[in-house]
Write an enzyme that holds these catalytic residues in place. Structure first.
Site, PDB file in Angstrom:
ATOM      1  N   CYS A  81       0.873  -1.334  -0.171  1.00 11.35           N
ATOM      2  CA  CYS A  81      -0.022  -0.071   0.066  1.00 11.35           C
ATOM      3  C   CYS A  81       0.975   0.988   0.029  1.00 11.35           C
ATOM      4  O   CYS A  81       1.403   1.409   0.751  1.00 11.35           O
ATOM      5  CB  CYS A  81      -0.914  -0.229   1.085  1.00 11.35           C
ATOM      6  SG  CYS A  81      -2.378  -1.256   1.213  1.00 11.35           S
ATOM      7  N   CYS A 162      -3.587  -0.707  -3.553  1.00 10.50           N
ATOM      8  CA  CYS A 162      -3.994  -0.064  -2.395  1.00 10.50           C
ATOM      9  C   CYS A 162      -3.349   0.895  -1.658  1.00 10.50           C
ATOM     10  O   CYS A 162      -2.266   1.664  -1.827  1.00 10.50           O
ATOM     11  CB  CYS A 162      -4.039  -0.741  -2.019  1.00 10.50           C
ATOM     12  SG  CYS A 162      -2.297  -2.271  -0.985  1.00 10.50           S
TER      13      CYS A 162
END
Ligand code: N1C
Length: 256
Positions: A81, A162
């Protein structure tokens, strides 16, 4: 004299014990690495089989991207992420940057991506072999072995994105966002707003830059983006990027 004798004996005993532990350490490391290499070989064999089944015995122009589904199931991506980096027509600049500064992760930094980057392979009807010569080129046919591989892994890599993701696009082109590129045709369509917060375009400009962030192609990009994903664009000169990647004190977030 007695004290000296005790000290000498103590040192001698210590040396002897250390010597004795050396063969033990060797046994330990030898056995441990034998075990690990066995586990690795089994793992690599499974990945190889999943890879090979995609194209072996097939016409190399008739390998759809779905042929690599079993490979993706066998070697899934670990999401990173806020660190994922996409690119289109900027391969060298991007990898030059990511190699020097450990901020972002491109597909080539993943296991599958790094293993197959720059390689050509294909199968042939009636043969169980893998060939590296005489394979169709990137544009010879749509469903060729290599192109379908990059389409499939790129889809999975984008699907895993993400947090805040970044894409480096080429400001020396009249259309920096091309709907025909892998980034435009596959990755953007696989971004998922449940996982991904924003897409940050870094438009790499040179002295004679042809496009800027108000380029019409970015309207198309924003239309393609899943509703919940925020969009940003920033123009960054190639010189600034190079300066930043070669100055170790500059934190990742301050390069642009
Ligand atoms: O078609 P593109 O760029 O938009 O594809 C780039 C895009 C990146 O974000 C990557 O995640 O798609 C992924 N990707 C690769 O990781 C990759 N590594 C090597 C796509 N293509 C990749 N290649 C080779 O680059 C591939 O064999 C093909 O020849 C080029 C596509 O690059 P592009 O047109 O600049």
């Amino acid at each position: 004299a007695v004290l000296l004798l005790i000290v000498v004996l103590g040192v001698a005993l210590g040396v002897a014990l250390k010597r004795n532990s050396e063969p033990f350490k060797k046994t330990f490391i030898d056995r441990y690495s034998a075990e690990l290499s066995m586990i690795f070989q089994i793992h690599c064999g499974k990945i190889w089989t999943a890879f090979e089944q995609a194209y072996v015995r097939k016409d190399p122009c008739k390998v759809p991207m779905e042929a690599y589904d079993p490979l993706m199931a066998a070697a899934p991506f670990k999401p990173a992420c806020n660190r994922m980096m996409f690119w289109s027509k900027t391969k060298e600049v991007v990898h030059d940057f990511t190699a020097k500064k450990d901020c972002f992760l491109t597909l080539e930094d993943t296991l599958l991506g790094s293993v197959l980057d720059g390689l050509t392979w294909c199968g042939k009807e009636g043969s169980s072999d893998t060939f590296t010569a005489g394979c169709p080129g990137w544009t010879d046919c749509d469903n060729n072995t290599v192109r379908s591989f990059w389409n499939r892994v790129s889809a999975a890599f984008a699907d895993a994105a993400c947090g805040d993701a970044t894409v480096m696009l080429n400001g020396s082109l009249a259309t920096p966002f091309s709907p025909y590129s892998i980034f435009g045709s596959i990755e953007v369509k696989n971004f998922n707003s449940q996982r991904m917060k924003s897409l940050n375009v870094v438009l790499i400009t040179q002295e004679k830059n042809v496009s800027n962030c108000s380029n019409a192609s970015f309207k198309d990009l924003q239309k393609e983006l899943d509703g919940g994903i925020k969009y940003n664009c920033k123009e960054v000169s190639e010189a600034q990027l190079q300066w930043c990647s070669s100055s170790p004190e500059t934190p990742c977030g301050s390069c642009w």
